[in-house]
Design an enzyme around this catalytic site. Sequence first.
Site, PDB file in Angstrom:
ATOM      1  CE  LYS A 169      -3.787  -2.469   2.162  1.00 30.91           C
ATOM      2  NZ  LYS A 169      -4.520  -2.875   3.359  1.00 30.91           N
ATOM      3  CD  GLN A 214      -3.347  -4.491   6.474  1.00 32.83           C
ATOM      4  OE1 GLN A 214      -3.268  -3.479   5.788  1.00 32.83           O
ATOM      5  NE2 GLN A 214      -3.922  -5.602   6.025  1.00 32.83           N
ATOM      6  CG  ASP A 261      -9.523  -0.344   4.673  1.00 31.95           C
ATOM      7  OD1 ASP A 261      -9.310  -0.543   3.461  1.00 31.95           O
ATOM      8  OD2 ASP A 261      -8.819  -0.827   5.580  1.00 31.95           O
TER       9      ASP A 261
END
Length: 294
Positions: free
Chosen positions: A53, A97, A120
């Site tokens: 990422k 994460q 997200d």
Amino acid sequence: MTAKIIDGNAVARQVRGEWKKRVDVLRARGVIPGLAVIIIGNNPASRIYVRNKVKACGEVGLHSETHEFAADTGAQPVIARIEELNRDPRIHGILVQLPLPPQLESRQLLGAISIDKDVDGFHLYNVGGLVVGENIIFPPCTPYGVQCLLEYENIQIEGQNVVVVGASNIVGKPMALMLMAKDATVSICHIKTRDLAQYTILADILIVAAGCPNLITAPMVKRGAAVIDVGINRLPDGRLAGDVDFERVKEKAAFITPVPGGVGPMTVTMLICNTVAAAERNANKCNEAVPVTA
Ligand code: NAP
């Protein structure tokens, strides 16, 4: 029939190229889109995902920063950091994460992220927007990436039978909701589904996100289907594999995604798109907020 193999890397490159132009416009206005990634613990797969990422952000011209916490960290220090990042004007997107170490509750941490930085798409506000079909600020990245792949390949969604294998909050459920919003007829299967094959065989579009190598074999697939394999599994010999028996299913499907090189690059790309969109929204809001002086 041999399926067209959908090249997720190529589509991802094209999408990133288009969004890079939007980054350039923002940078010309003095805005650098910024992403903060929070990683807790030492899960090796998570570390690879975070590295990918950060690397992708750099390629498209985004600022990114990684905030690391030890595996035994409690919720409070992480929430305090999220609150700092919520206030930080250089940061337009925050992601935590997953998976988290067992002492941490994902709902609690994800709920601390400001709705307008939830790139997200896991905050309840975004999830609720998906359910009612409106006000989605950020589509969740993996299902958004799958939808983008289907659209790039001109695969019809409206009126099609879609079967989603896997009902997680981050892939299966939002995927089903997104395709329902596009007027597909969607079935969701999970570990307690009896006779999985009786569902999968009906799918014009079969999306598999279960985390079980070789779960989907050729007899379970309708001839001419589009098969999207979200699964990522590390085999005992170290190779990566999806959830679909790729070699045999590709002889029966019309489209298929490989693992690696299918959905994975799209997930990272959609994260970039969401972060750039957040920076654009914020820049426009700031412009609108400038008081008009006499
Ligand atoms: P998860 O939270 O473990 O969910 C897996 C889902 O699959 C659950 O709903 C589970 O059912 C269902 N399932 C498990 N075994 C099954 C079986 N034998 N038959 C039918 N359903 C079954 O996993 P996730 O986070 O959604 O991820 C799924 C897979 O996608 C993993 O391999 C993950 O690494 C991969 N992934 C890839 C990307 C990408 O960018 N390519 C992104 C995210 C995840 P229950 O709900 O009944 O337990």
